[in-house]
Design a protein around this motif. Structure first.
Motif, mmCIF file in Angstrom:
data_model
loop_
_atom_site.group_PDB
_atom_site.id
_atom_site.type_symbol
_atom_site.label_atom_id
_atom_site.label_comp_id
_atom_site.label_asym_id
_atom_site.label_seq_id
_atom_site.Cartn_x
_atom_site.Cartn_y
_atom_site.Cartn_z
ATOM 1 N N ALA A 25 1.987 -4.287 4.536
ATOM 2 C CA ALA A 25 2.605 -5.711 4.557
ATOM 3 C C ALA A 25 1.714 -6.888 4.540
ATOM 4 O O ALA A 25 1.448 -7.711 3.650
ATOM 5 C CB ALA A 25 3.259 -5.930 5.809
ATOM 6 N N SER A 36 0.220 -9.240 0.949
ATOM 7 C CA SER A 36 -0.014 -10.668 1.113
ATOM 8 C C SER A 36 -0.923 -11.039 0.190
ATOM 9 O O SER A 36 -0.828 -12.731 0.022
ATOM 10 C CB SER A 36 0.360 -10.806 3.070
ATOM 11 O OG SER A 36 -1.141 -10.812 3.376
ATOM 12 N N THR A 88 5.340 -13.145 1.296
ATOM 13 C CA THR A 88 5.484 -12.001 2.411
ATOM 14 C C THR A 88 5.984 -12.401 3.507
ATOM 15 O O THR A 88 6.388 -11.414 4.143
ATOM 16 C CB THR A 88 3.699 -11.336 2.406
ATOM 17 O OG1 THR A 88 3.532 -11.269 1.360
ATOM 18 C CG2 THR A 88 4.297 -9.828 3.399
#
Length: 395
Positions: A55, A59, A67
């Motif tokens: 994650a 981003s 995100t």
């Protein structure tokens, strides 16, 4: 920054309200035994271990706001799934999915703070962390109060949990609405190169995860969090069954530690901004190790409280500086990946602490178990200093 902090507070409040003590009692209501309850509580941490680093890396490529918006959608939408749970297996699945909320939002929000903080990374990251702790501290007792008002643990019904998780959903939606106020603003692309996104994704992870200094700094947070997780799991049990304290006094011990950490973190973060991170982290590990080793020798409320307050100060020293050090070590375009690596090792520590301490306490008793884990806190210091080479990162 104020808007980001407000969203962080509300999101963590929503998540904490769903977790403790409501979640274990919901699992018990569904017929789960002790081992199954532990899995239900811990499965969301597994989500973080698996997905925080991807994650954060994502981003860096598509932008922080997009995100973060995805993470806030998990905070807002997944709680509605609790209404349809009718078995333990469904609860585990929903908890795993709910874990995406913090797995996605957490490291990316920290990367945004690092982006905005400039030379004040330690202070600003510490303020952000303290605000999320406030949300956690508020969510747990309110969840317990709501349970008590609606029949308590033994008088709970489907309606009891539907009402509580309805409030979880409402506060999650509020966090999303607050976030949308600044997440839909224009954001410049993170990377203008023509390289395919998946190559950027892999190269970013490889560059950050291959930096031994990033791993060492994140690992110090992970090891400290391992001790914190052990204390979280076994301090109440020790206080009640060995020290002979009441459950209320045991709760005060944990609250004192958490409040000390929350209040001290911004001050310690500001100190590390001006005086370097490495020494602050080392001092924090020593400050955690000493009271942790002493706890099995203490039986009075005030002596145990003093140990918890010192441990809380040590936690503030470590956690106020480790994330900032990781940000110092990385190029700005990789802050998301760096915070993802940091969050992954944090979750590994949090998940392993109760498990490891449970094994050690069962085999050796509290004295040896806490002594061994305190020794680990001290023994990782030479490794950390060796990897850092005695040099401070330049912010």
């Amino acid at each position: 920054m104020t808007a980001l902090f407000s969203v962080g507070f509300m999101a963590r409040f929503s998540y904490a309200l769903a977790r403790n003590p409501v979640l274990p009692l919901f699992a018990l209501y569904l017929g789960a035994g002790p081992e199954a309850i532990g899995l239900a509580v811990g499965i969301s941490t597994v989500t973080g271990i698996l997905f925080k680093m991807p994650a954060g890396a994502l981003s860096d490529i598509i932008g922080r706001r997009k995100t973060m918006l995805v993470g806030l959608c998990f905070f807002a939408l997944i709680p509605f799934a609790y209404f349809f749970i009718s078995s333990y297996a469904m609860l585990v699945v929903v908890r795993f999915l709910h874990g995406f909320a913090t797995a996605i939002y957490g490291p990316v929000a920290m990367a945004v703070v690092a982006d905005m903080a400039g030379a004040k990374k330690g202070e600003m990251l510490s303020w952000f962390s303290s605000v999320t702790i406030m949300g956690t501290l508020a969510g747990a007792p309110i969840g317990g109060l709501l349970l008590s008002l609606m029949g308590g643990a033994h008088g709970a019904s489907d309606t009891t949990f539907h009402v509580i998780y309805g409030i979880v959903a409402a506060t999650g939606v509020l966090a999303l609405l607050l976030g949308m106020g600044f997440l839909f603003k224009d954001e410049k692309p993170r990377d203008q190169s023509a390289e395919p996104w998946f190559r950027k994704f892999i190269s970013g992870i490889r560059e950050v995860a291959g930096d031994r200094r990033v791993i060492a700094a994140s690992g110090m947070e992970g090891v400290q969090n391992m001790a914190m997780g052990a204390l979280e799991a076994f301090l109440p049990i020790y206080a009640v069954t060995v020290a002979g304290l009441s459950a209320f006094e045991a709760g005060l011990l944990w609250a004192g530690q958490m409040i000390t950490t929350m209040l001290a973190k911004p001050l310690m973060g500001r100190f590390s901004d001006g005086h370097g991170r490495n020494g602050v982290i080392v001092a924090g590990m020593l400050c955690c190790a000493a009271p942790f080793a002493l706890i099995p020798t203490l039986t009075g409320f005030w002596s145990l409280l003093a140990a918890c307050l010192i441990f809380g100060l040590g936690e503030a020293l470590v956690t106020s500086s480790s994330a900032a050090l990781v940000a110092d070590l990385c190029r700005e375009k990789h802050y998301g990946t760096a915070m993802g690596v940091f969050g992954t090792l944090y979750d590994v520590g949090h998940a392993s602490g109760p498990i490891l301490s449970g094994i050690l306490v069962g085999m050796l008793g509290y004295g040896w178990a806490f002594g061994i884990m305190a020794a680990v806190l001290v023994l990782v210091i030479p490794f950390f200093l060796g990897v850092m080479g005695g040099r401070e990162a330049v912010a």
